[in-house]
Scaffold this active site. Structure first.
Site, mmCIF file in Angstrom:
data_model
loop_
_atom_site.group_PDB
_atom_site.id
_atom_site.type_symbol
_atom_site.label_atom_id
_atom_site.label_comp_id
_atom_site.label_asym_id
_atom_site.label_seq_id
_atom_site.Cartn_x
_atom_site.Cartn_y
_atom_site.Cartn_z
ATOM 1 N N ASP A 151 39.616 27.904 31.551
ATOM 2 C CA ASP A 151 39.762 28.444 32.390
ATOM 3 C C ASP A 151 39.436 27.529 33.698
ATOM 4 O O ASP A 151 39.937 27.907 34.972
ATOM 5 C CB ASP A 151 38.287 29.523 32.535
ATOM 6 C CG ASP A 151 38.506 30.609 31.673
ATOM 7 O OD1 ASP A 151 39.686 31.015 31.177
ATOM 8 O OD2 ASP A 151 37.484 31.684 31.363
ATOM 9 N N LYS A 189 41.939 25.745 38.892
ATOM 10 C CA LYS A 189 42.680 24.350 39.627
ATOM 11 C C LYS A 189 43.890 24.742 39.668
ATOM 12 O O LYS A 189 44.665 24.626 41.053
ATOM 13 C CB LYS A 189 42.471 23.251 38.821
ATOM 14 C CG LYS A 189 43.283 22.014 39.524
ATOM 15 C CD LYS A 189 42.482 21.625 40.745
ATOM 16 C CE LYS A 189 43.077 20.435 41.338
ATOM 17 N NZ LYS A 189 42.522 19.711 42.588
ATOM 18 N N ASN A 223 37.442 32.909 41.313
ATOM 19 C CA ASN A 223 36.067 33.435 40.608
ATOM 20 C C ASN A 223 35.007 33.899 41.521
ATOM 21 O O ASN A 223 34.421 35.054 41.613
ATOM 22 C CB ASN A 223 35.494 32.319 39.712
ATOM 23 C CG ASN A 223 36.091 32.644 38.238
ATOM 24 O OD1 ASN A 223 36.905 33.792 37.902
ATOM 25 N ND2 ASN A 223 35.598 31.950 37.253
ATOM 26 N N GLU A 224 34.556 32.923 42.315
ATOM 27 C CA GLU A 224 33.268 33.182 43.152
ATOM 28 C C GLU A 224 33.174 31.959 44.132
ATOM 29 O O GLU A 224 33.597 30.803 43.838
ATOM 30 C CB GLU A 224 31.973 33.090 42.180
ATOM 31 C CG GLU A 224 31.446 31.856 41.818
ATOM 32 C CD GLU A 224 31.897 31.379 40.535
ATOM 33 O OE1 GLU A 224 32.446 30.185 40.332
ATOM 34 O OE2 GLU A 224 32.184 32.148 39.489
ATOM 35 N N ASP A 264 17.226 30.094 43.880
ATOM 36 C CA ASP A 264 18.067 28.831 43.697
ATOM 37 C C ASP A 264 19.453 28.792 44.547
ATOM 38 O O ASP A 264 20.284 27.775 44.410
ATOM 39 C CB ASP A 264 18.160 28.202 42.414
ATOM 40 C CG ASP A 264 17.007 27.815 41.782
ATOM 41 O OD1 ASP A 264 15.656 27.775 42.489
ATOM 42 O OD2 ASP A 264 16.779 27.594 40.573
ATOM 43 N N TYR A 269 29.967 32.551 36.294
ATOM 44 C CA TYR A 269 28.651 32.281 36.514
ATOM 45 C C TYR A 269 27.808 33.332 36.865
ATOM 46 O O TYR A 269 26.629 33.572 36.673
ATOM 47 C CB TYR A 269 28.646 31.378 37.904
ATOM 48 C CG TYR A 269 27.614 30.635 38.360
ATOM 49 C CD1 TYR A 269 26.397 30.481 37.637
ATOM 50 C CD2 TYR A 269 27.459 29.654 39.377
ATOM 51 C CE1 TYR A 269 25.255 29.640 38.135
ATOM 52 C CE2 TYR A 269 26.546 29.253 40.088
ATOM 53 C CZ TYR A 269 25.511 28.951 39.411
ATOM 54 O OH TYR A 269 24.346 28.422 39.557
#
Length: 294
Positions: free
Chosen positions: A74, A79, A149-150, A179, A192
């Protein structure tokens, strides 16, 4: 048909699959162009036919490409989108790694899957992206200021929490003492965000999700919002800087930098075999539906 091929790494376990892909394509009526750095990596380990063209970089991609193959996991596919960008070239993810949530083909079914793709037996899943604008501007995210993704905000060089003041459509939502914070697309909901307790979202859903990372205010929970929402973030903490990542690209921002996130003006096209579905992928990757009583 013209196909571009990209990969980041080469390891002994992937050798047979890379060779299988290239051998299969050589027997098809297709033009294959391999990214030069990836070809150099392969050439150090095995012989590749001279019939394959070379490109120094994929900045030369244009509308003449029908498909773009990403060979790896992934991370490699994430990339790959920085090369395709807004050109609308469908991406075929070929997983030679372990999990491969975004992959079109798993390594065990490469030959069968390639035949289907070359014969046009596939659909295209259009995936939304998040774009990031900062005030002041940050060089690391110019001009590739988007993520499939994020976008993730993380503390750095300290065990102290950071505070992320969060606004949605200019309305104050909350301040996350944590965090960090993840802003994920439906595609990124299985990455994530999921590991931090976020929900799984179908790729066709028109949503984004805000997922705090190890929040210290225990009433903080993941929050799903419409994809056309404007998100404004401002970070403060004991350290003067913090980290921001757009998928695999990382930059350092200073406290009080204003971040504006919203839906990117283009979508990425991922190739999906006709017989496959997101539900099938979830069941296979997350082992849903298996009877654990035996």
């Amino acid at each position: 048909m013209k196909i571009g091929i990209y990969g980041q790494f080469y390891h002994s376990e992937s050798e047979m699959y890379i060779q299988l892909i290239l051998d299969s394509l050589q027997h098809k009526d297709v033009e294959v162009v391999i990214e030069e750095k990836f070809l150099d990596i392969i050439d150090r380990n095995q012989h590749i036919s001279d019939s394959f063209s070379k490109l120094s970089t994929f900045t030369e991609l244009d509308s003449s490409y029908d498909l773009f193959f990403s060979i790896g996991g992934d991370g490699t596919l994430l990339k790959a989108i920085t090369f395709v960008r807004d050109m609308g070239i469908p991406i075929v993810g070929i997983n030679t790694g372990r999990l491969g949530f975004l992959a079109t083909l798993q390594k065990e079914k490469i030959s069968e899957g390639l035949n289907q793709i070359i014969n046009g037996q596939y659909t295209v899943s259009e995936r939304s992206l998040i774009s990031l604008e900062t005030d002041p501007p940050v060089d690391e995210f110019t001009p590739m200021n988007f993520a499939l993704n994020e976008v993730a905000i993380n503390r750095r060089n300290t065990t102290s929490m950071i505070r992320v003041d969060t606004y949605v459509n200019d309305n104050y939502l909350t301040s996350y003492w944590s965090d960090g914070l993840i802003v994920a697309t439906p595609t990124g909901s299985t990455g994530y965000s999921l590991s931090c307790g976020g929900p799984v979202i179908d790729p066709n859903a028109k949503n984004l999700v805000l997922t705090p990372i190890a929040p210290h205010n225990l009433n903080a929970r993941p929050f799903v919002i419409p994809e056309d929402s404007k998100i404004t973030l401002k970070v403060s903490g004991r350290e003067p800087t913090y980290l921001v990542s757009l998928d695999s690209r990382i930059g350092t921002l200073t406290n009080e930098t204003t971040m504006n996130l919203q839906l990117a003006p283009f979508r990425i096209k991922l190739v999906q075999l006709t017989a496959d579905s997101f539900i099938d992928t979830l069941r296979q990757k997350l082992l849903w539906g298996e009877d654990k009583r035996n």
